[in-house]
Enzyme design. Structure first.
Site, mmCIF file in Angstrom:
data_model
loop_
_atom_site.group_PDB
_atom_site.id
_atom_site.type_symbol
_atom_site.label_atom_id
_atom_site.label_comp_id
_atom_site.label_asym_id
_atom_site.label_seq_id
_atom_site.Cartn_x
_atom_site.Cartn_y
_atom_site.Cartn_z
ATOM 1 N N ARG A 82 1.538 1.727 -3.622
ATOM 2 C CA ARG A 82 0.361 2.257 -4.306
ATOM 3 C C ARG A 82 0.138 3.714 -3.938
ATOM 4 O O ARG A 82 -0.272 4.521 -4.771
ATOM 5 C CB ARG A 82 -0.863 1.403 -3.978
ATOM 6 C CG ARG A 82 -0.788 0.039 -4.655
ATOM 7 C CD ARG A 82 -1.990 -0.800 -4.483
ATOM 8 N NE ARG A 82 -3.211 -0.171 -4.932
ATOM 9 C CZ ARG A 82 -4.410 -0.594 -4.519
ATOM 10 N NH1 ARG A 82 -4.505 -1.618 -3.684
ATOM 11 N NH2 ARG A 82 -5.514 0.013 -4.930
ATOM 12 N N HIS A 127 -15.077 2.120 -1.470
ATOM 13 C CA HIS A 127 -14.044 1.173 -1.023
ATOM 14 C C HIS A 127 -12.952 1.870 -0.212
ATOM 15 O O HIS A 127 -11.849 1.349 -0.050
ATOM 16 C CB HIS A 127 -13.454 0.418 -2.222
ATOM 17 C CG HIS A 127 -14.439 -0.524 -2.836
ATOM 18 N ND1 HIS A 127 -14.297 -1.029 -4.096
ATOM 19 C CD2 HIS A 127 -15.594 -1.031 -2.356
ATOM 20 C CE1 HIS A 127 -15.332 -1.816 -4.372
ATOM 21 N NE2 HIS A 127 -16.134 -1.833 -3.337
ATOM 22 N N TYR A 182 0.829 -1.198 0.000
ATOM 23 C CA TYR A 182 0.000 0.000 0.000
ATOM 24 C C TYR A 182 0.866 1.252 0.000
ATOM 25 O O TYR A 182 0.492 2.288 -0.548
ATOM 26 C CB TYR A 182 -1.003 -0.033 1.158
ATOM 27 C CG TYR A 182 -2.206 -0.881 0.815
ATOM 28 C CD1 TYR A 182 -2.278 -2.226 1.179
ATOM 29 C CD2 TYR A 182 -3.244 -0.340 0.055
ATOM 30 C CE1 TYR A 182 -3.363 -3.008 0.810
ATOM 31 C CE2 TYR A 182 -4.334 -1.112 -0.322
ATOM 32 C CZ TYR A 182 -4.400 -2.428 0.057
ATOM 33 O OH TYR A 182 -5.464 -3.203 -0.337
HETATM 34 C C1 BV8 Z 1 -18.135 -7.920 1.135
HETATM 35 C C2 BV8 Z 1 -10.097 -1.522 -2.050
HETATM 36 C C3 BV8 Z 1 -19.439 -8.820 2.933
HETATM 37 C C4 BV8 Z 1 -8.818 -2.189 -1.712
HETATM 38 C C5 BV8 Z 1 -11.484 -3.147 -3.251
HETATM 39 C C6 BV8 Z 1 -21.355 -11.585 -4.605
HETATM 40 C C7 BV8 Z 1 -20.953 -12.323 -5.670
HETATM 41 C C8 BV8 Z 1 -19.590 -12.702 -5.784
HETATM 42 C C9 BV8 Z 1 -18.634 -12.315 -4.842
HETATM 43 C C10 BV8 Z 1 -19.044 -11.577 -3.794
HETATM 44 C C11 BV8 Z 1 -20.401 -11.230 -3.661
HETATM 45 N N1 BV8 Z 1 -20.501 -10.503 -2.551
HETATM 46 C C12 BV8 Z 1 -19.278 -10.389 -1.957
HETATM 47 C C13 BV8 Z 1 -18.374 -11.027 -2.697
HETATM 48 C C14 BV8 Z 1 -16.963 -11.103 -2.431
HETATM 49 C C15 BV8 Z 1 -16.185 -9.889 -2.953
HETATM 50 C C16 BV8 Z 1 -16.274 -9.787 -4.450
HETATM 51 O O1 BV8 Z 1 -17.050 -9.045 -5.004
HETATM 52 N N2 BV8 Z 1 -15.392 -10.559 -5.099
HETATM 53 C C17 BV8 Z 1 -15.318 -10.482 -6.583
HETATM 54 C C18 BV8 Z 1 -13.870 -10.471 -6.970
HETATM 55 C C19 BV8 Z 1 -16.040 -11.615 -7.209
HETATM 56 N N3 BV8 Z 1 -16.659 -8.656 -2.355
HETATM 57 C C20 BV8 Z 1 -16.162 -8.314 -1.134
HETATM 58 O O2 BV8 Z 1 -15.358 -8.978 -0.524
HETATM 59 C C21 BV8 Z 1 -16.679 -7.016 -0.556
HETATM 60 N N4 BV8 Z 1 -17.050 -7.194 0.806
HETATM 61 O O3 BV8 Z 1 -18.849 -8.425 0.305
HETATM 62 O O4 BV8 Z 1 -18.330 -8.006 2.501
HETATM 63 C C22 BV8 Z 1 -18.861 -10.151 3.080
HETATM 64 C C23 BV8 Z 1 -18.128 -10.380 4.214
HETATM 65 C C24 BV8 Z 1 -17.615 -11.683 4.383
HETATM 66 C C25 BV8 Z 1 -17.771 -12.688 3.392
HETATM 67 C C26 BV8 Z 1 -18.518 -12.365 2.237
HETATM 68 C C27 BV8 Z 1 -19.048 -11.110 2.064
HETATM 69 C C28 BV8 Z 1 -15.566 -5.944 -0.545
HETATM 70 C C29 BV8 Z 1 -15.221 -5.547 -1.935
HETATM 71 C C30 BV8 Z 1 -14.205 -4.375 -1.916
HETATM 72 C C31 BV8 Z 1 -12.787 -4.846 -2.011
HETATM 73 N N5 BV8 Z 1 -11.874 -3.706 -2.121
HETATM 74 N N6 BV8 Z 1 -10.650 -2.084 -3.289
HETATM 75 C C32 BV8 Z 1 -7.722 -1.895 -2.699
HETATM 76 O O5 BV8 Z 1 -7.963 -1.169 -3.689
HETATM 77 O O6 BV8 Z 1 -6.624 -2.393 -2.449
HETATM 78 S S1 BV8 Z 1 -12.096 -3.801 -4.730
HETATM 79 C C33 BV8 Z 1 -11.050 -3.149 -5.971
HETATM 80 O O7 BV8 Z 1 -11.187 -4.021 -7.051
HETATM 81 C C34 BV8 Z 1 -11.448 -1.811 -6.511
HETATM 82 O O8 BV8 Z 1 -11.885 -0.932 -5.518
HETATM 83 C C35 BV8 Z 1 -12.563 -2.160 -7.480
HETATM 84 O O9 BV8 Z 1 -13.770 -2.274 -6.830
HETATM 85 C C36 BV8 Z 1 -12.175 -3.539 -7.918
HETATM 86 C C37 BV8 Z 1 -11.577 -3.468 -9.273
HETATM 87 O O10 BV8 Z 1 -12.631 -3.288 -10.169
HETATM 88 P P1 BV8 Z 1 -12.537 -2.108 -11.254
HETATM 89 O O11 BV8 Z 1 -12.321 -0.830 -10.561
HETATM 90 O O12 BV8 Z 1 -13.709 -2.264 -12.112
HETATM 91 O O13 BV8 Z 1 -11.170 -2.431 -12.030
HETATM 92 P P2 BV8 Z 1 -10.856 -3.643 -13.019
HETATM 93 O O14 BV8 Z 1 -9.401 -3.689 -13.179
HETATM 94 O O15 BV8 Z 1 -11.574 -4.879 -12.601
HETATM 95 O O16 BV8 Z 1 -11.540 -3.160 -14.398
HETATM 96 C C38 BV8 Z 1 -11.060 -2.010 -15.032
HETATM 97 C C39 BV8 Z 1 -11.993 -1.780 -16.215
HETATM 98 O O17 BV8 Z 1 -11.581 -0.575 -16.852
HETATM 99 C C40 BV8 Z 1 -11.951 -2.887 -17.257
HETATM 100 O O18 BV8 Z 1 -13.278 -3.268 -17.580
HETATM 101 C C41 BV8 Z 1 -11.250 -2.233 -18.458
HETATM 102 O O19 BV8 Z 1 -11.789 -2.682 -19.688
HETATM 103 C C42 BV8 Z 1 -11.575 -0.768 -18.241
HETATM 104 N N7 BV8 Z 1 -10.592 0.173 -18.785
HETATM 105 C C43 BV8 Z 1 -9.273 -0.015 -18.994
HETATM 106 N N8 BV8 Z 1 -8.704 1.136 -19.471
HETATM 107 C C44 BV8 Z 1 -9.711 2.062 -19.550
HETATM 108 C C45 BV8 Z 1 -10.909 1.450 -19.089
HETATM 109 N N9 BV8 Z 1 -12.085 2.095 -19.054
HETATM 110 C C46 BV8 Z 1 -12.094 3.393 -19.458
HETATM 111 N N10 BV8 Z 1 -10.981 4.054 -19.887
HETATM 112 C C47 BV8 Z 1 -9.785 3.425 -19.960
HETATM 113 N N11 BV8 Z 1 -8.714 4.089 -20.371
#
Ligand code: BV8
Ligand code: ZN
Length: 248
Positions: A67, A116, A64
């Site tokens: 980052r 987040h 971190y």
């Molecule tokens: C929780 C902070 C209760 C830390 C982050 C339901 C279904 C499935 C899974 C779950 C569910 N509910 C909960 C879960 C588990 C989990 C989850 O969602 N897992 C996923 C991976 C399946 N969620 C959690 O754990 C959440 N908490 O649910 O608590 C609980 C408690 C106990 C047990 C169960 C549940 C907490 C989630 C938050 C985690 N923290 N960040 C840090 O940053 O270090 S998440 C982090 O990753 C980011 O904040 C962001 O949210 C995520 C990344 O996503 P994006 O921002 O969309 O980035 P990504 O790289 O994926 O995509 C980038 C996009 O940009 C691409 O599409 C690309 O095409 C596009 N792009 C690229 N270049 C450009 C562009 N677009 C425009 N212009 C460009 N130039």
């Protein structure tokens, strides 16, 4: 994909912008998924979970710190800057971001929900006291610094498996459920509960615009899809909005 009607932009009062790592890509910050993404080189469960911090606090703290350095060196890009103008183009504008890099705030966005958390603050895991992350890193780069209560400081972000702040999450859902225009920018829309905001807005009848060079699980719901980098698409869309909302 429904047919897009500019009238829905002309008349929109309440607008939500939902952003992810892609909006900061053109500021030089890595996204998480996809080619060159952080998760390609590191495993989220080893760095962005409470278990990882318990297992190896120094490794997580150093990551971190790295980052924080990259975010501090980065500058808001034309997408962040154009979105600031939306606060004057629409009566009610809220930016809901998953990003912890602080670039929306640095660009000047005031109406902002960081669902987040933020890299710019550190929080004591025992008493909850927060402080500036830069200050905490200046005190210690290798291991998380101690708090006067005996606890350790950690980045004030939401880790996987951790609940989001209840008040922040319910506000985000309220706004998504009552907006007329919902614009998602630069998010793969795969992390929950944040990604659930898209379905809520769509189900509530909002006009849904998706800005992302790549398709997402919600692309088919979009009334308008701009398959381009945010730094190009958002300034262009802003010009269109300015024209559409000009008093005729
Ligand atoms: C929780 C902070 C209760 C830390 C982050 C339901 C279904 C499935 C899974 C779950 C569910 N509910 C909960 C879960 C588990 C989990 C989850 O969602 N897992 C996923 C991976 C399946 N969620 C959690 O754990 C959440 N908490 O649910 O608590 C609980 C408690 C106990 C047990 C169960 C549940 C907490 C989630 C938050 C985690 N923290 N960040 C840090 O940053 O270090 S998440 C982090 O990753 C980011 O904040 C962001 O949210 C995520 C990344 O996503 P994006 O921002 O969309 O980035 P990504 O790289 O994926 O995509 C980038 C996009 O940009 C691409 O599409 C690309 O095409 C596009 N792009 C690229 N270049 C450009 C562009 N677009 C425009 N212009 C460009 N130039
Ligand atoms: Zn403390």
């Amino acid at each position: 994909m429904a047919s897009f009607d500019p009238d829905r932009i002309r008349t929109a009062e309440r607008v939500v912008v939902f952003s992810g790592a892609g909006v900061s890509k053109e500021s030089g910050l890595d996204t998480f998924r996809g080619a060159g993404g952080l998760w390609e080189r590191m495993r989220p469960e080893e760095l962005a979970t409470p278990q990882a911090f318990r297992r190896d606090p120094g490794k997580v703290w150093r990551w971190y710190g790295w980052r924080w350095d990259t975010a501090a060196k980065a500058e808001p890009n034309p997408a962040h800057l154009a979105l600031v103008e939306w606060e004057s183009l629409f009566p009610e504008l809220l930016v809901i971001t998953q990003n912890v890099d602080g670039l929306h705030r640095r660009a000047g966005t005031r109406s902002l929900l960081e669902v987040h958390g933020t890299l710019l603050r550190a929080r004591c895991e025992r008493c909850g006291r927060t402080r500036d992350m830069g200050e905490a890193l200046a005190e210690s780069r290798e291991e998380p610094p101690a708090c006067s209560c005996g606890g350790r400081f950690r980045p004030a972000v939401v880790w996987f498996g951790e609940n989001l702040d209840e008040a922040v999450l319910s506000r985000a859902y309220e706004e998504a459920a009552s907006c007329e225009l919902f614009v998602s920018v630069g998010t793969s829309s795969t992390v929950y509960p944040a990604a659930g905001l898209i379905e809520v807005a769509h189900r509530a009848g909002a006009c849904f615009i998706e800005v992302n060079p790549e398709p997402t699980p919600f692309s088919d719901l979009a009334d308008l899809r701009l398959a381009a980098p945010a730094g190009e698409a958002i300034p262009k869309l802003t010009e269109e909005i300015r024209r559409w909302r000009q008093p005729s």
